[in-house]
Design a protein around this motif. Structure first.
Motif, PDB file in Angstrom:
ATOM      1  N   TRP A  96      -4.487 -16.957  -5.100  1.00 36.01           N
ATOM      2  CA  TRP A  96      -5.595 -17.044  -4.214  1.00 36.01           C
ATOM      3  C   TRP A  96      -5.019 -17.366  -2.828  1.00 36.01           C
ATOM      4  O   TRP A  96      -5.538 -17.070  -1.936  1.00 36.01           O
ATOM      5  CB  TRP A  96      -6.306 -18.283  -4.561  1.00 36.01           C
ATOM      6  N   SER A  97      -3.961 -18.077  -2.568  1.00 38.42           N
ATOM      7  CA  SER A  97      -3.508 -18.233  -1.358  1.00 38.42           C
ATOM      8  C   SER A  97      -2.496 -17.225  -0.744  1.00 38.42           C
ATOM      9  O   SER A  97      -1.904 -17.696   0.516  1.00 38.42           O
ATOM     10  CB  SER A  97      -2.623 -19.625  -1.297  1.00 38.42           C
ATOM     11  N   LEU A 150      -5.506 -10.149   0.938  1.00 36.19           N
ATOM     12  CA  LEU A 150      -6.621  -9.819   1.986  1.00 36.19           C
ATOM     13  C   LEU A 150      -6.378  -8.288   2.750  1.00 36.19           C
ATOM     14  O   LEU A 150      -7.407  -7.996   3.129  1.00 36.19           O
ATOM     15  CB  LEU A 150      -6.697 -10.723   2.856  1.00 36.19           C
ATOM     16  N   VAL A 151      -5.137  -7.634   2.339  1.00 39.15           N
ATOM     17  CA  VAL A 151      -5.114  -6.429   2.792  1.00 39.15           C
ATOM     18  C   VAL A 151      -5.914  -5.251   1.895  1.00 39.15           C
ATOM     19  O   VAL A 151      -5.683  -5.479   0.527  1.00 39.15           O
ATOM     20  CB  VAL A 151      -3.716  -6.203   2.815  1.00 39.15           C
ATOM     21  N   PRO A 152      -6.959  -4.671   2.250  1.00 39.33           N
ATOM     22  CA  PRO A 152      -7.550  -3.654   1.243  1.00 39.33           C
ATOM     23  C   PRO A 152      -6.519  -2.716   0.535  1.00 39.33           C
ATOM     24  O   PRO A 152      -6.790  -2.362  -0.501  1.00 39.33           O
ATOM     25  CB  PRO A 152      -8.411  -2.962   2.022  1.00 39.33           C
ATOM     26  N   ARG A 153      -5.491  -2.297   0.992  1.00 45.26           N
ATOM     27  CA  ARG A 153      -4.521  -1.264   0.320  1.00 45.26           C
ATOM     28  C   ARG A 153      -3.240  -1.704   0.930  1.00 45.26           C
ATOM     29  O   ARG A 153      -2.869  -2.440   1.694  1.00 45.26           O
ATOM     30  CB  ARG A 153      -5.054   0.150   0.816  1.00 45.26           C
ATOM     31  N   ARG A 154      -2.194  -1.202   0.181  1.00 43.78           N
ATOM     32  CA  ARG A 154      -0.675  -1.044   0.742  1.00 43.78           C
ATOM     33  C   ARG A 154      -0.502  -0.694   2.125  1.00 43.78           C
ATOM     34  O   ARG A 154      -0.962   0.426   2.223  1.00 43.78           O
ATOM     35  CB  ARG A 154       0.030  -0.455  -0.305  1.00 43.78           C
TER      36      ARG A 154
END
Length: 69
Positions: free
Chosen positions: A43-44, A49-53
């Motif tokens: 979670w940390s 938070l990045v939607p994709r690579r």
């Protein structure tokens, strides 16, 4: 065993170096125990938070780096 390669350290400087090494060993030894420092939670992790690579730029990416987006 500690060997001084260069210089002429005082006994206090050698004692300080040994204390640092002992502290690092103690921390490394306690990392595996339940009372030691915990691993970071997912979670940390900011990568979640990045939607994709994020793509890795190719070998000629510098050619297109000035193109309008």
């Amino acid at each position: 065993m500690i060997r001084v390669v260069r210089g002429n350290p005082t006994p206090e400087e050698i004692a300080a170096a040994v204390a640092v090494v002992q502290a690092r060993v103690a921390v490394a030894a306690s990392a595996g125990s339940p009372g030691g420092p915990r691993a970071a939670s997912e979670w940390s992790d900011p990568a979640r938070l990045v939607p994709r690579r994020v793509p890795v730029p190719g070998p000629h990416a510098w050619l297109t780096s000035s193109w309008p987006g």
